[in-house]
Enzyme design. Structure first.
Site, mmCIF file in Angstrom:
data_model
loop_
_atom_site.group_PDB
_atom_site.id
_atom_site.type_symbol
_atom_site.label_atom_id
_atom_site.label_comp_id
_atom_site.label_asym_id
_atom_site.label_seq_id
_atom_site.Cartn_x
_atom_site.Cartn_y
_atom_site.Cartn_z
ATOM 1 N N ALA A 106 1.336 8.611 -51.794
ATOM 2 C CA ALA A 106 1.354 8.889 -53.125
ATOM 3 C C ALA A 106 1.421 7.499 -53.912
ATOM 4 C CB ALA A 106 2.249 9.782 -53.692
ATOM 5 N N SER A 160 3.427 18.871 -32.099
ATOM 6 C CA SER A 160 2.451 19.601 -32.873
ATOM 7 C C SER A 160 2.655 21.128 -32.627
ATOM 8 C CB SER A 160 0.997 19.395 -32.485
ATOM 9 O OG SER A 160 0.024 20.238 -33.244
ATOM 10 N N ARG A 177 5.605 29.747 -38.879
ATOM 11 C CA ARG A 177 6.564 28.621 -38.783
ATOM 12 C C ARG A 177 7.989 29.446 -39.068
ATOM 13 N NH1 ARG A 177 4.562 22.984 -41.134
ATOM 14 N NH2 ARG A 177 2.926 22.434 -39.726
HETATM 15 C C1 LIG Z 1 6.791 13.982 -38.254
HETATM 16 C C2 LIG Z 1 6.003 14.243 -39.803
HETATM 17 C C3 LIG Z 1 4.387 14.806 -39.564
HETATM 18 C C4 LIG Z 1 3.864 15.150 -40.348
HETATM 19 N N1 LIG Z 1 2.563 15.426 -40.277
HETATM 20 C C5 LIG Z 1 1.850 16.090 -41.336
HETATM 21 C C6 LIG Z 1 0.511 16.263 -41.505
HETATM 22 O O1 LIG Z 1 0.011 16.385 -40.215
HETATM 23 N N2 LIG Z 1 -0.101 16.676 -42.501
HETATM 24 C C7 LIG Z 1 0.259 16.805 -43.444
HETATM 25 O O2 LIG Z 1 -0.087 16.998 -44.742
HETATM 26 N N3 LIG Z 1 1.730 16.246 -43.812
HETATM 27 C C8 LIG Z 1 2.562 15.958 -42.580
HETATM 28 N N4 LIG Z 1 3.839 15.409 -42.866
HETATM 29 C C9 LIG Z 1 4.406 15.576 -44.165
HETATM 30 C C10 LIG Z 1 3.788 14.203 -45.246
HETATM 31 O O3 LIG Z 1 3.903 13.114 -43.976
HETATM 32 C C11 LIG Z 1 4.728 13.882 -45.941
HETATM 33 O O4 LIG Z 1 5.104 14.813 -46.907
HETATM 34 C C12 LIG Z 1 4.144 12.570 -46.961
HETATM 35 O O5 LIG Z 1 3.588 11.801 -46.248
HETATM 36 C C13 LIG Z 1 5.030 12.336 -48.153
HETATM 37 O O6 LIG Z 1 4.250 11.086 -48.796
HETATM 38 P P1 LIG Z 1 4.996 10.451 -49.932
HETATM 39 O O7 LIG Z 1 3.770 9.352 -50.319
HETATM 40 O O8 LIG Z 1 5.217 11.675 -51.001
HETATM 41 O O9 LIG Z 1 6.328 9.902 -49.475
HETATM 42 P P2 LIG Z 1 6.526 8.849 -48.391
HETATM 43 O O10 LIG Z 1 5.448 8.542 -47.478
HETATM 44 O O11 LIG Z 1 7.857 9.225 -47.835
HETATM 45 O O12 LIG Z 1 6.948 7.476 -49.130
HETATM 46 C C14 LIG Z 1 8.265 7.322 -49.630
HETATM 47 C C15 LIG Z 1 8.218 5.842 -50.257
HETATM 48 O O13 LIG Z 1 9.333 5.519 -51.296
HETATM 49 C C16 LIG Z 1 9.722 4.628 -51.077
HETATM 50 N N5 LIG Z 1 11.277 4.901 -51.800
HETATM 51 C C17 LIG Z 1 11.977 6.010 -51.742
HETATM 52 N N6 LIG Z 1 13.139 5.780 -52.263
HETATM 53 C C18 LIG Z 1 13.161 4.528 -52.968
HETATM 54 C C19 LIG Z 1 14.108 3.805 -53.747
HETATM 55 N N7 LIG Z 1 15.252 4.424 -53.965
HETATM 56 N N8 LIG Z 1 13.808 2.546 -53.982
HETATM 57 C C20 LIG Z 1 12.754 2.162 -53.572
HETATM 58 N N9 LIG Z 1 11.473 3.008 -52.863
HETATM 59 C C21 LIG Z 1 11.605 4.021 -52.459
HETATM 60 C C22 LIG Z 1 9.870 4.328 -49.743
HETATM 61 O O14 LIG Z 1 10.165 3.103 -49.616
HETATM 62 C C23 LIG Z 1 8.365 4.953 -49.242
HETATM 63 O O15 LIG Z 1 7.529 3.791 -49.644
HETATM 64 C C24 LIG Z 1 4.785 15.137 -41.826
HETATM 65 C C25 LIG Z 1 5.751 14.584 -41.979
HETATM 66 C C26 LIG Z 1 6.770 14.281 -40.841
HETATM 67 C C27 LIG Z 1 7.858 13.952 -40.887
#
Ligand SMILES: Cc1cc2nc3c(=O)[nH]c(=O)nc-3n(C[C@H](O)[C@H](O)[C@H](O)COP(=O)(O)OP(=O)(O)OC[C@H]3O[C@@H](n4cnc5c(N)ncnc54)[C@H](O)[C@@H]3O)c2cc1C
Ligand code: HEM
Ligand code: HEM
Ligand code: SF4
Ligand code: F3S
Ligand code: FES
Lengths: 271, 275, 639
Positions: free
Chosen positions: C46, C286, C332
């Protein structure tokens, strides 16, 4: 509550960015230097190989080897005056050496700067790097030192008491009869073997000559080439020490060639 | 899965029905800005379960250090699944330890014997300054990407995904290179502190794909030259390939060298045409 | 819209809503964009995609991440794939079907308009990723390959080996780094946001802490985008990365942003069980494994024989027994709850009796070991590397684990929270997954938010601020925030108690897992509502954080765990108030006799968004009613 400064990582090497003609730019880069190094390496390989094969003529007796020496000087005559071609070859060889050594030196400096001072305190457990690859610089220097001595020994004769210009065969035997001298040759050629064992493989990578279809041969080639050159070169001192070749069956140039003139001819020819 | 206590008592780490093992650790300790040194921990790593990951073993040691009033050992980690590239340390002279194709977080204690001595050091390279203990600063890698490790494709400008077919072999080769997790083990393992494997992997991932052709030679020159401003040069020890948790091949280094030579010529030629 | 929450959902036929809305929103002219400072916290899918896109458009973007490199964000760990309604397989997929599946999968607790927009944008994500050079799996013809996922009847999941998240994140990261090179994006790594600054009810900046130097500083901007991920780590043990935390979102909540549906947590059934008390995280496998594996436990709780010695008669294939038609392929949540049930009966397997068997013997006998290796080879290898057991011979041991959090900061259709100027993207918001997320849809949501939604909705907000400079970072609002952050840090460093941060975190996790995990009930939740605050008190009295402010990992953990305590309490409250079962939230009081979640649409078809009312005082609940015009409310059944 700040306790230290946050610094962003600065480049380790300063590279002059004055624009230059691309070959210069290219040689400025480390990848470029490695490329030149590989290229000159190949030239040097060519030389040591031919040189080794040429020297095999000692086994055919003085006449052949001496004529070989003469033959080198007569190359491309009458197209070019006598020894000119040889000199051109020598110049190329010298240039190759010069570049090869300069690149080696420059890269060595770069790598020293790139390593953390102190390095690892606990012993490394290398998986792929071998004695040859880790000692390239050392073996290189050994070869260089050897070369100087070698020229003094068999080309200028300055370190060879009973040196007879032109009588390659005699000079050779005279040198190698002294165990100390043979030892030098043996050590140097082992170093060369090591250097080539890694170098003749490494150069493929440096030049980007990589293809899964024949990658497996590269190792074999390097090992084979290094072995051939080393064994060939080692055979000479050993042959002399073991008496396979000796001065007695040296029918020297006069006899062999009938006239004294020819020998003097050689002498003049040298200058 | 009910954790118990703060693990100060030896044997707390005991898990499963396995024998536990006693390890002697020699760890590099270094405060920010200060000089570092190896410190030996003989009692803190007792009663280790072979089922633990190497980092979990360090967790226990840290719990015991804290209980005893000593600052815990600082080490980088996050996903603990071998994908984020945060973790990484020199274990007994091998980057990421003895198990091939495995990041430190996926290394398990069963790879060691009861009574082993384990030496742990941070990655070492001039461009990877130590921040604390086993944590180093790997920003140089981001600089290399910044220099050209991308394909220019502004949001919204993209054509349909199936417009340009990509042969499966090409996509697979690109994926092999793209698997790099930027852990830095290649640099740490390289006797010359060269970052060739990382840069080559990043570069070839993009250079192999049809989408990457337009910027291919600009990218190659920019990334290689940035790499060289931070790291050593490659003399083809191939040590990096052994250390790489993703087993990325040094073939990519050769391809990079090839592309760099082409880039030198091509970029000049383009420059000539512009003027 | 009824209720006191303005969701700004456009009216009209659902398929034109987003298009119409895009046209209705105001724009910011290119030459004016550089006058706007935008703060992006987080560089996951994101955050990176948003920063890259806004940078390209000419805004002045500041990005913060606590990682040493943006590319390490937790998104990197995503394995399975990403959904898109491309219908390349022409097997009947469509934007509407993806929308329909997602609303139904979310158990009717999400906003129809948002989900439809998500489905619409899904196709653009694939194009964008391909253009960046994401090496998606290809067929021999060179066209993009698909797999079916999460039991969907269509093949709509795009993937890059087992590393889809990694490749998508690298794509977004590289696009962002290009902007960093061009100077439109400034990057602050190893810098964590510890507070949101709000002036006159409007978000105007953040207070951050340099994790290397320990220095606390302020950054102001016209808007703040939180892209900080989920809060699954509140349970201590989860499939999330170790650093993942809720601090950014929670700080925003304390500054007035509403927290929606905190009790919606997803438990993934097929993870590797903990091997000892010091297990630090759980590894996901998976769920495709359930296509060929048979799940069972011994009938006799104290049966100590190795699995292959236990005769068929003395095995209990409990899923096949309870759900004859779906068997091991129930969704699930159902699979997870039943596994928990048998383990609670003491019939768990493995050294700690904390797992159930996933047995491939039958499948190997049926299709042969090679076919099984083809299908699951890499998963089997990973399992063997971690457990040292060969799943081709010994049945796998699996157990459910916390995986994803559907709840998050409340946002309207424009992804803006109730605090003007504060936008929330990705897993950090509550928006699109309702009470349960379908596989391969989180990557889709994170990227849709960042690439294709925020640039429009942010412009609409900023257009109103044209000409007004951002609140200066030396304003008293910033000074106050900085002080409170400084105080928290100083306090944590000075307690010098007897127990480590991890110890408290583990204990908290135990309480939540026990009472607010897979199955919840009145009594348990009320118990947790007492235990959590009690443990929090102990934490503030007895935690031991050694060392100083500069690069101190215990300190980082401490600030995060401190916030987890408060979040945990809110999760329990939310779970307690929602007296129905839906998706990831299962109230034992509300189930059918097959043990399936029983929704109560008359009383709970709303988003529950909580308002912080100060330390120790009970938060206010705001309701955003949900109405379903396009997908009929139905009860899920697996008979
Ligand atoms: C093992 C696993 C497998 C998955 N497989 C899938 C899949 O196959 N398909 C699917 O659709 N989804 C999957 N998911 C879910 C998906 O990966 C996550 O929901 C998604 O990547 C979240 O992305 P994001 O950008 O919202 O947050 P994140 O990728 O978690 O990024 C968070 C960011 O915020 C930063 N941050 C957080 N707090 C702070 C702070 N206080 N100060 C500064 N920086 C901060 C971190 O440094 C990081 O850069 C999986 C999740 C897991 C755990
Ligand atoms: C005269 C002193 C010499 C020095 C100081 C020297 C030094 C070096 C060094 C440091 C390398 C780099 C190692 C590597 O890149 O793998 C190298 C490579 C090489 N050397 Fe030499 N060398 C010398 C002489 C020779 C000679 C006489 C030959 C051939 C007979 C030779 C052939 C090669 C080859 C083929 C390579 C591989 C080039 C590459 O890897 O790209 N060198 N040399
Ligand atoms: C045992 C092994 C070797 C033997 C017997 C040998 C022998 C000789 C002889 C007899 C000459 C003089 C030729 C003449 O004047 O006509 C010579 C010249 C030379 N040798 Fe060798 N050599 C050996 C190894 C090497 C090696 C390893 C190298 C390079 C690294 C080398 C490089 C040279 C050079 C550069 C010359 C000068 C050639 C010239 O005059 O142009 N030799 N060698
Ligand atoms: S190439 Fe391999 S070792 Fe080097 S950074 Fe990438 S993953 Fe790590
Ligand atoms: S180890 Fe170093 S020398 Fe080259 S092949 Fe690998 S970078
Ligand atoms: S912790 Fe992520 S790779 Fe090891």
């Amino acid at each position: 509550m700040q306790t230290m400064e946050r610094q962003s990582v600065a480049p380790v090497h300063r590279t002059s960015r004055r624009p230059a003609p691309w070959p210069v730019e290219f040689y400025r880069s480390a990848v470029g230097k490695k490329w030149v190094m590989a290229l000159t390496g190949i030239m040097l390989m060519g030389y040591v190989f031919v040189h080794m094969v040429g020297n095999l003529k000692v086994y055919m007796g003085a006449e052949d080897i001496n004529h070989y020496g003469e033959f080198l000087r007569e190359l491309l005559v009458p197209l070019l005056p006598r020894t000119v071609t040889l000199w051109l070859l020598r110049l190329g060889l010298i240039a190759a050496f010069a570049f090869h050594i300069h690149a080696a030196y420059a890269l060595t400096r770069i790598n020293q700067q790139a390593r953390a001072e102190g390095g690892y305190v606990s012993p490394r457990d290398y998986q792929a790097a071998n004695a040859a690859s880790r000692s390239m610089r050392m073996t290189g220097v050994v070869i260089l030192l050897f070369l100087v001595w070698h020229l003094a020994d068999l080309t200028w004769g300055t370190v060879n008491p009973d040196f007879e210009r032109g009588d390659v065969y005699r000079n050779l035997v005279a040198s190698f009869e002294r165990p100390a001298v043979s030892a030098i040759y043996i050590v140097a050629n082992v170093a060369l073997g090591l250097h080539l064992f890694h170098g003749a493989w490494s150069m493929f990578q440096s030049l980007g000559l990589n293809n899964p279809r024949w990658n497996s041969w590269r190792r074999g080639f390097a090992a084979g080439f290094a072995a051939v050159v080393m064994i060939g070169n080692l055979s000479f001192p050993i042959a002399v020490l073991t008496g396979v070749i000796s001065a007695d069956d040296n029918d020297d140039c006069r006899v062999s060639d009938g006239t004294i003139e020819t020998c003097e001819l050689y002498a003049e020819g040298e200058s | 899965m009910s954790p118990n206590g703060n693990g100060s008592a030896p044997g707390n780490g005991a898990g499963g029905d396995h024998e536990t093992m006693d390890i002697t650790l020699h760890v590099w300790r270094q405060a920010p800005g200060g000089e570092g040194k190896m410190v030996t921990y003989a009692d803190e790593a007792r009663g280790i379960s072979p089922d633990m990951s190497f980092l979990e073993m360090l967790d226990i040691v840290n719990e015991r250090l804290i209980a005893r009033g000593d600052e815990p050992i600082a080490f980088e980690h996050d996903c603990r699944e071998g994908i984020c590239g945060s973790c990484g340390m020199m274990i007994n002279g091998q980057a990421h330890g003895p198990e091939r194709g495995t990041a430190t977080c996926q290394l398990h204690m069963r790879k060691f014997r009861d009574g082993d001595e384990i030496h742990v050091e941070p990655w070492r390279a001039r461009a990877f300054p130590v921040l604390r203990d086993l944590i180093v600063d790997r920003q140089a890698f981001d600089r290399i990407i910044e220099a050209g490790g991308y394909i220019t494709a502004p949001t919204g400008s993209a054509p349909d995904g199936n417009l340009i077919p990509v042969p499966k072999e090409v996509a697979d080769a690109a994926m092999d290179a793209a698997a790099c997790i930027s852990c830095g083990a290649c640099v740490a393992a390289c006797p010359n502190s060269a970052a060739q494997l990382f840069t080559a992997a990043k570069l070839q991932h993009l250079n192999l794909l049809p989408q990457g052709q337009a910027e291919r030679y600009r990218r190659t020159q920019a990334m290689v030259e940035t790499m060289e401003s931070f790291f050593g040069s490659c003399t083809n020890h191939a040590e990096c390939q052994e250390a790489c948790p993703k087993e990325i091949s040094i073939d990519f280094i050769a391809y990079m060298n090839r592309d760099y030579v082409k880039a030198q010529v091509k970029n000049r030629r383009l420059a000539g045409q512009q003027s | 819209m009824i209720g006191d929450l303005e969701s700004r959902t456009p009216a009209g036929p659902i398929e034109d809503r987003w298009t119409r809305h895009k046209f209705d929103m105001r724009l910011v002219a290119p030459n004016n964009r550089r006058r706007f400072d935008v703060i992006v916290v987080g560089t996951g899918l994101a955050g990176a995609s948003a920063a890259a896109t806004l940078g390209e458009q000419g805004y002045n973007v500041k990005v913060f991440t606590y990682h040493d490199s943006p590319r390490r964000a937790h998104s990197i760990a995503a394995q399975g794939g990403i959904n898109a309604a491309k219908n390349y397989k022409s097997d009947g997929d469509s934007v509407f079907r993806l929308f329909y599946d997602t609303v139904k999968g979310g158990d009717f607790r999400s906003r129809e308009s948002n989900v439809y927009r998500l489905a619409e944008e899904s196709v653009n994500i694939i194009d964008q990723a391909v253009a960046q050079g994401v090496p998606f799996a290809r067929e021999y013809g060179g066209l993009l390959d698909n797999r079916s996922f999460g039991g969907a009847q269509v093949s709509r999941t795009f993937y890059a080996r087992g590393q889809t998240g990694q490749q998508l994140l690298l794509g977004a990261y590289q696009q962002m780094m290009h902007q960093v090179a061009l100077g439109t994006v400034t990057l602050h790594t190893r810098t964590e946001m510890l507070d949101l600054v709000v002036k006159d009810g409007v978000a105007c900046g953040v207070v951050v802490r340099d994790m290397v130097t320990g220095q606390v500083s302020s950054h102001s901007g016209h808007a703040v985008l939180l892209c900080t991920g989920g809060y699954g780590n509140v349970f201590y043990l989860s499939t999330n990365a170790k650093y993942s935390n809720a601090t950014a979102a929670w700080r925003a909540h304390r500054r007035g942003a509403l927290f929606a549906n905190p009790c919606y947590t997803q438990i993934h059934p097929t993870c590797i069980p903990a091997s000892d008390e010091f297990q630090s995280k759980l590894t996901l496998m998976s769920e495709s494994l359930r296509n060929d594996g048979r799940i069972w436990v011994p009938v006799d709780p104290d049966d100590t024989r190795p699995p292959d010695r236990i005769p068929e008669g003395e095995r209990d294939y409990f899923l096949e027994r309870k759900y004859p038609s779906f068997g091991n392929l129930v969704p699930r949540d159902v699979a997870s709850r039943n596994a928990k049930a048998v383990v609670d009966q003491g019939r768990g397997v493995g050294p700690l009796k904390n797992g159930v068997y996933l047995d491939f013997a039958a499948a190997v006998a049926r299709v042969g070991e090679d076919t099984i290796r083809e299908r699951y080879g890499n998963l089997f290898d990973m399992y063997e590397r971690i457990t040292d057991e060969n799943p081709y011979q010994v049945p796998m041991r699996i157990y459910p684990a916390v995986h994803y959090t559907m709840g998050g900061l409340w946002v309207d259709y424009n992804l803006m929270s109730n605090v003007p100027g504060l936008f929330v993207l990705g897993e950090a918001n509550f928006s699109d997954h309702g009470a349960n997320r379908l596989g391969a849809s989180a990557l889709m949501q994170g990227l849709a938010d960042g690439y294709f939604v925020i640039s429009y909705t942010l412009a609409d907000y900023l257009a109103g601020l044209l000409g007004s400079p951002p609140v200066p970072a030396d304003d008293s609002a910033f000074a106050d925030a900085e002080r409170s952050v400084g105080d928290t840090v100083a306090r944590l460093l000075s307690i010098n108690g007897t127990r480590s941060v991890d110890h408290f975190h583990r204990e908290l996790g135990k309480i939540l897992w026990e009472h607010c995990g897979m199955a919840r009930n009145q009594a348990g939740l009320e118990k947790a509502l007492i235990e959590v605050p009690a443990l929090r008190e102990e934490f503030w009295k007895d935690v031991r954080v050694l060392g100083g402010p500069s690069l101190n990992q215990s300190l980082e953990k401490a600030t995060r765990v401190a916030d987890f305590f408060e979040l945990a309490e809110l999760m329990v409250r939310d779970a307690l108030h929602r007296q129905e079962s839906c998706g990831g939230h299962f109230r034992e009081e509300s189930q059918t006799e097959e043990g399936e979640a029983l929704r109560d649409d008359d009383n709970f078809a709303y988003v529950g968004a909580w308002e912080w009312t100060g330390k120790g005082s009970v938060p206010n609940l705001h309701r955003e009613p949900l109405d379903f015009e396009y997908v009929k409310l139905t009860q899920r059944s697996y008979k």
